[in-house]
Design a protein around this motif. Structure first.
Motif, PDB file in Angstrom:
ATOM      1  N   SER A  81       7.803   7.438   6.610  1.00 58.94           N
ATOM      2  CA  SER A  81       7.848   6.348   6.146  1.00 58.94           C
ATOM      3  C   SER A  81       7.468   5.109   6.953  1.00 58.94           C
ATOM      4  CB  SER A  81       9.061   6.087   5.159  1.00 58.94           C
ATOM      5  OG  SER A  81       9.021   6.961   4.232  1.00 58.94           O
ATOM      6  N   SER A 139       3.998   0.556   7.200  1.00 60.00           N
ATOM      7  CA  SER A 139       5.088   0.884   6.271  1.00 60.00           C
ATOM      8  C   SER A 139       4.840   1.455   4.865  1.00 60.00           C
ATOM      9  CB  SER A 139       6.047  -0.073   5.825  1.00 60.00           C
ATOM     10  OG  SER A 139       6.659  -0.613   7.195  1.00 60.00           O
ATOM     11  N   PRO A 147       9.219   5.097   0.608  1.00 59.83           N
ATOM     12  CA  PRO A 147       9.796   6.311   0.736  1.00 59.83           C
ATOM     13  C   PRO A 147       9.761   7.289  -0.263  1.00 59.83           C
ATOM     14  CG  PRO A 147      11.243   4.496   1.862  1.00 59.83           C
ATOM     15  CD  PRO A 147      10.281   3.963   0.906  1.00 59.83           C
ATOM     16  N   VAL A 159       6.324   8.777  -0.041  1.00 63.93           N
ATOM     17  CA  VAL A 159       6.334   9.866   0.765  1.00 63.93           C
ATOM     18  C   VAL A 159       6.927  10.813   0.598  1.00 63.93           C
ATOM     19  CG1 VAL A 159       7.007  10.359   3.480  1.00 63.93           C
ATOM     20  CG2 VAL A 159       6.176   7.925   2.834  1.00 63.93           C
TER      21      VAL A 159
END
Length: 382
Positions: free
Chosen positions: A60, A65, A68, A71
């Motif tokens: 992540s 960025s 999460p 991801v």
């Protein structure tokens, strides 16, 4: 190479119940038949969770960025039959699967190997300060890889790509040479059981091998830049190539070491007791040294010299989960991988947009930890 002597005072003779437990632990046929005694389910779960967290966090975070949750969904999509809407664009999916995921997986493999090798060396030599970096094993592998790069033209970019078979095998030979030199020199010092003698021997061997490495670089100036960046340690990859090259060595090392984790517990009570239980101490030690050196060589040849992982992780596992090698070794494998993957996140983000060599980060963490372990070992021996 002569058998290393224990670093602590002789243990009290085991009781009848302890003998029964050791006989059970020593049976090779039972190594895979049941979960090792003392390895609690909650620690296995904690280790797997640590690996998963390190995987998601490592993928992540970066110059771009990524959420999460997205991801994690995209990683689940890699499982056959799973189709989730991660919400990521095609460019972001390429960043996840082709750039960051190989790097994180390589960090998990290398960290697990270094921690597993450290725990194995500590058990084989019965020395709490044994570590691939401090024993000179990493330096021996580093000299061999430098020779392959400078003299053979292999891996000019500091990776295993270029000569996938020769570089790891050369590193393996260099690591075995280094560990042999360290213990021969330590034995010549008289107090073979002293952790201080072990470390002094490792420092001397590392200095000798580093001098050879410096000479090679001086004679082959065109190799200085790739070798120098490799020496500082890094997890930069060009895709899945390095991961696939390290994976067979990691699988072989892990299988051999974990299959003999019970024998290490038996060896801890002394060679005579181990022989009475049907084990062959010398043969077991040589096999485990070869396996740990192979894992170290594969890790070093792929990522350079990354120190102190084999000190930090096994000792932390001992403090938290217990001192039995049936616990220390598998937990070191899991937590070592998670530790290095998360350390790589720090290396990538601490001085963004530039990148700090991961070997520098582990040294900053490992230096104070090593002093703490050294003080504890000295108190145990006095």
């Amino acid at each position: 190479m002569s058998d290393p002597a224990p670093t602590s005072r002789p243990a009290e003779p085991p009781s009848s119940s302890q003998r029964a437990e050791l006989r059970s632990a020593a049976r090779p046929a039972g190594l895979l038949s049941a979960r090792p005694a003392g390895l609690r389910k909650r620690w296995l779960v904690a280790g797997l969770v640590a690996v998963l967290v390190a995987l998601v966090v490592g993928v992540s975070l970066g110059p771009v960025s990524l959420p999460p949750g997205s991801v994690a969904a995209e990683l689940l999509n890699l499982i056959p039959g799973v189709h989730l809407d991660s919400g990521l664009t095609e460019r972001e999916i390429a960043i996840v699967t082709e750039l960051r995921l190989p790097r994180v997986v390589l960090g998990l493999l290398v960290g697990g190997l270094l921690a597993l090798a450290g725990g194995c060396y500590q058990g084989v030599f019965r020395n709490p300060l044994a570590d691939p970096y401090l024993l000179g094993v990493a330096a021996g592998a580093g000299l061999a890889v430098t020779a392959a790069i400078a003299l053979g033209g292999a891996g000019r970019q500091g990776t295993l790509s270029g000569l996938p078979i020769t570089i790891p095998l050369a590193a393996f030979a260099g690591s075995l040479l280094a560990v042999t030199m360290t213990y021969v020199l330590g034995a010549a010092g008289g107090r073979r059981g002293s952790p201080a003698m072990l470390i002094l021997a490792g420092v001397a061997v590392s200095a000798f091998l580093s001098a050879g490495q410096t000479y090679l670089l001086q004679r082959h100036a065109d190799s200085i830049q790739p070798v120098y960046s490799w020496l500082l340690g890094r997890l930069a990859t060009a895709g899945w190539h390095d991961v696939l090259l390290v994976l067979p060595y990691a699988a072989l090392t892990t299988a051999v070491v974990l299959l003999h984790r019970r024998e290490l517990d038996v060896l801890a009570v002394g060679d005579d007791e181990a022989r009475s239980l049907g084990l062959h101490p010398q043969r077991t030690r040589y096999l485990l040294i070869a396996a740990a050196s192979l894992g170290t060589a594969a890790a070093v040849s792929a990522t350079g010299l990354i120190g102190f992982v084999g000190i930090i992780v096994p000792h932390t596992v001992r403090l938290l989960a217990g001192s039995s090698y049936r616990v220390v070794l598998p937990m070191s494998l899991l937590f070592g991988g998670a530790f290095l993957a998360l350390t790589d996140v720090v290396a990538r983000t601490a001085a963004a947009p530039s990148e700090v060599p991961i070997g520098v980060v582990t040294a900053l963490l490992g230096g104070p930890f090593f002093v703490l372990v050294l003080r504890t070992a000295r108190r145990a021996l006095t």
